[in-house]
Scaffold this motif. Sequence first.
Motif, PDB file in Angstrom:
ATOM      1  N   ILE A   1       0.843  -1.185   0.000  1.00 49.78           N
ATOM      2  CA  ILE A   1       0.000   0.000   0.000  1.00 49.78           C
ATOM      3  C   ILE A   1       0.882   1.239   0.000  1.00 49.78           C
ATOM      4  N   PHE A   2       0.598   2.164  -0.919  1.00 53.63           N
ATOM      5  CA  PHE A   2       1.263   3.466  -0.943  1.00 53.63           C
ATOM      6  C   PHE A   2       0.258   4.523  -0.504  1.00 53.63           C
ATOM      7  N   LEU A   3       0.716   5.478   0.274  1.00 51.59           N
ATOM      8  CA  LEU A   3      -0.131   6.589   0.686  1.00 51.59           C
ATOM      9  C   LEU A   3      -0.248   7.579  -0.462  1.00 51.59           C
ATOM     10  N   ALA A   4      -1.470   8.074  -0.713  1.00 52.28           N
ATOM     11  CA  ALA A   4      -1.698   9.045  -1.784  1.00 52.28           C
ATOM     12  C   ALA A   4      -1.988  10.437  -1.233  1.00 52.28           C
ATOM     13  N   THR A   5      -2.848  10.506  -0.212  1.00 51.29           N
ATOM     14  CA  THR A   5      -3.296  11.801   0.295  1.00 51.29           C
ATOM     15  C   THR A   5      -3.575  11.722   1.788  1.00 51.29           C
TER      16      THR A   5
ATOM     17  N   ASN B   1       8.820   0.362   2.363  1.00 48.44           N
ATOM     18  CA  ASN B   1       8.681   0.332   0.902  1.00 48.44           C
ATOM     19  C   ASN B   1       9.906   0.922   0.209  1.00 48.44           C
ATOM     20  N   PHE B   2      10.935   1.245   1.005  1.00 48.14           N
ATOM     21  CA  PHE B   2      12.220   1.747   0.505  1.00 48.14           C
ATOM     22  C   PHE B   2      12.106   3.101  -0.192  1.00 48.14           C
ATOM     23  N   HIS B   3      11.072   3.866   0.162  1.00 47.16           N
ATOM     24  CA  HIS B   3      11.025   5.260  -0.269  1.00 47.16           C
ATOM     25  C   HIS B   3      10.830   6.147   0.958  1.00 47.16           C
ATOM     26  N   ILE B   4      10.885   7.456   0.760  1.00 49.10           N
ATOM     27  CA  ILE B   4      10.862   8.381   1.890  1.00 49.10           C
ATOM     28  C   ILE B   4       9.547   8.261   2.646  1.00 49.10           C
ATOM     29  N   ASN B   5       9.651   8.142   3.959  1.00 47.86           N
ATOM     30  CA  ASN B   5       8.481   7.995   4.818  1.00 47.86           C
ATOM     31  C   ASN B   5       7.658   9.272   4.844  1.00 47.86           C
TER      32      ASN B   5
ATOM     33  N   ILE C   1       2.764  12.486  -4.682  1.00 46.18           N
ATOM     34  CA  ILE C   1       2.603  12.385  -6.137  1.00 46.18           C
ATOM     35  C   ILE C   1       3.617  11.430  -6.744  1.00 46.18           C
ATOM     36  N   GLY C   2       4.824  11.432  -6.210  1.00 49.85           N
ATOM     37  CA  GLY C   2       5.878  10.564  -6.711  1.00 49.85           C
ATOM     38  C   GLY C   2       6.690  10.021  -5.556  1.00 49.85           C
ATOM     39  N   GLU C   3       7.864   9.506  -5.862  1.00 57.87           N
ATOM     40  CA  GLU C   3       8.713   8.910  -4.834  1.00 57.87           C
ATOM     41  C   GLU C   3      10.059   9.604  -4.761  1.00 57.87           C
ATOM     42  N   ALA C   4      10.614   9.624  -3.566  1.00 57.49           N
ATOM     43  CA  ALA C   4      12.020   9.978  -3.373  1.00 57.49           C
ATOM     44  C   ALA C   4      12.682   8.790  -2.701  1.00 57.49           C
ATOM     45  N   LEU C   5      13.908   8.506  -3.102  1.00 55.12           N
ATOM     46  CA  LEU C   5      14.643   7.363  -2.588  1.00 55.12           C
ATOM     47  C   LEU C   5      15.902   7.847  -1.864  1.00 55.12           C
ATOM     48  N   ALA C   6      16.543   6.954  -1.175  1.00 54.55           N
ATOM     49  CA  ALA C   6      17.775   7.302  -0.463  1.00 54.55           C
ATOM     50  C   ALA C   6      18.809   7.851  -1.433  1.00 54.55           C
ATOM     51  N   ASN C   7      19.524   8.889  -0.991  1.00 54.64           N
ATOM     52  CA  ASN C   7      20.600   9.560  -1.721  1.00 54.64           C
ATOM     53  C   ASN C   7      20.114  10.523  -2.801  1.00 54.64           C
ATOM     54  N   ASP C   8      18.798  10.708  -2.923  1.00 53.38           N
ATOM     55  CA  ASP C   8      18.295  11.758  -3.796  1.00 53.38           C
ATOM     56  C   ASP C   8      18.568  13.125  -3.173  1.00 53.38           C
ATOM     57  N   ILE C   9      18.618  14.145  -4.004  1.00 51.75           N
ATOM     58  CA  ILE C   9      18.664  15.526  -3.536  1.00 51.75           C
ATOM     59  C   ILE C   9      17.272  16.120  -3.752  1.00 51.75           C
ATOM     60  N   ALA C  10      16.647  16.515  -2.672  1.00 55.58           N
ATOM     61  CA  ALA C  10      15.298  17.077  -2.749  1.00 55.58           C
ATOM     62  C   ALA C  10      15.365  18.588  -2.548  1.00 55.58           C
ATOM     63  N   VAL C  11      14.554  19.307  -3.338  1.00 58.21           N
ATOM     64  CA  VAL C  11      14.439  20.750  -3.193  1.00 58.21           C
ATOM     65  C   VAL C  11      13.059  21.042  -2.633  1.00 58.21           C
ATOM     66  N   VAL C  12      13.023  21.636  -1.442  1.00 60.67           N
ATOM     67  CA  VAL C  12      11.767  21.951  -0.765  1.00 60.67           C
ATOM     68  C   VAL C  12      11.452  23.424  -1.026  1.00 60.67           C
ATOM     69  N   ASN C  13      10.399  23.671  -1.814  1.00 66.80           N
ATOM     70  CA  ASN C  13       9.979  25.025  -2.161  1.00 66.80           C
ATOM     71  C   ASN C  13       8.804  25.427  -1.281  1.00 66.80           C
ATOM     72  N   VAL C  14       8.891  26.581  -0.628  1.00 60.37           N
ATOM     73  CA  VAL C  14       7.793  27.034   0.229  1.00 60.37           C
ATOM     74  C   VAL C  14       7.445  28.478  -0.102  1.00 60.37           C
ATOM     75  N   TRP C  15       6.149  28.784   0.002  1.00 63.68           N
ATOM     76  CA  TRP C  15       5.680  30.146  -0.259  1.00 63.68           C
ATOM     77  C   TRP C  15       4.297  30.335   0.347  1.00 63.68           C
TER      78      TRP C  15
ATOM     79  N   VAL D   1      12.241  16.423  -6.864  1.00 63.43           N
ATOM     80  CA  VAL D   1      13.421  15.596  -7.065  1.00 63.43           C
ATOM     81  C   VAL D   1      13.660  15.535  -8.569  1.00 63.43           C
ATOM     82  N   ASN D   2      14.849  15.894  -9.002  1.00 68.55           N
ATOM     83  CA  ASN D   2      15.169  15.967 -10.437  1.00 68.55           C
ATOM     84  C   ASN D   2      14.163  16.843 -11.177  1.00 68.55           C
ATOM     85  N   ALA D   3      13.812  17.968 -10.550  1.00 65.91           N
ATOM     86  CA  ALA D   3      12.919  18.985 -11.111  1.00 65.91           C
ATOM     87  C   ALA D   3      11.462  18.535 -11.237  1.00 65.91           C
ATOM     88  N   LYS D   4      11.140  17.344 -10.725  1.00 68.64           N
ATOM     89  CA  LYS D   4       9.770  16.843 -10.768  1.00 68.64           C
ATOM     90  C   LYS D   4       9.145  16.954  -9.379  1.00 68.64           C
TER      91      LYS D   4
END
Length: 311
Positions: free
Chosen positions: A83-87, A209-213, A254-268, A283-286
Amino acid sequence: MDSKFSGLPDLRTIQPGRLIKYRISDDGFAAELLLPGLTYTDFDQKIGGKIGLWNFAKILESVRALCLRNFIGPMLFSRESTIFLATHSFEVTQQYHSNFSYEKSFGMDMPMRFSFYISDVGRTSFTSAIEWRDYVTERLLVKLVSKSVHVSRKTRKPIPIPEWVSKGIEDHLKLVANPKKLQKSDPLVIPTTAFKYKVKTLQSDCDSNFHINQATYLRWCSDAWSAAALAGNLKNYNKHIERYCIKTMDTHYIGEALANDIAVVNVWEDDLDSRKLICAIQVNAKVIFTMRIDFHDIPPIAVSPHLVSKL
């Protein structure tokens, strides 16, 4: 969902010897759960001794996991599927903010009562709700509605929920008053003025599930909003964002981030109401995650000067 458990003994009196007590409805679509109390590490002194947002999310995640794995969940967890969380949609009352602090709620003699129930079942997804209530007064503290998707472990794509899993769901749903429908979020356009906060994802940020909690995303948003506030980038906030009293949070995975990714957190700030804040993680502009947050119109929690001078 109280009607499914009315007339039964007080939840604290069942299952002697167990710290965590729970019971499941006969049809398997609802549960009650009692957790023994909060620990020292659940509280964060730099935000006035409140429960930290990451800990708040992990408490509700543990309730959801404990309940799911004891009824509908086992039918959907297998070698081939998960099971993956969506919302997530959180509603946090002022009562919650006044109830929980290190001074008031630390210790095992302060039980926490939760009810959990399925509120909708679709072809590849289902919606569940958690109601966190004051154990003594039964006043609602927090309500969380979540949409989860049944996915293939191999392809990580949605697959149908077996029909026999939801057998009898129609009768159960008649007892669910005005279930909240969770919709996909509209695509966000990240403004050029958004405050950007970079993080490298770690192995310790990942779940089974080996993606970001899911709780990690909330921590990143909190860090980014707090950094933006302290840098003077937000009109209505100039302190650690968790010192303000959260009213609602809506998150979309919406998507997944995995270990060792570089994430950009945009806030406004929301264009229509600058008291409301928005976060989009890339992650990777997505864009892989979005979150909107609103606050109660009450003063931020005070912090003792000797604990932290800048925040």
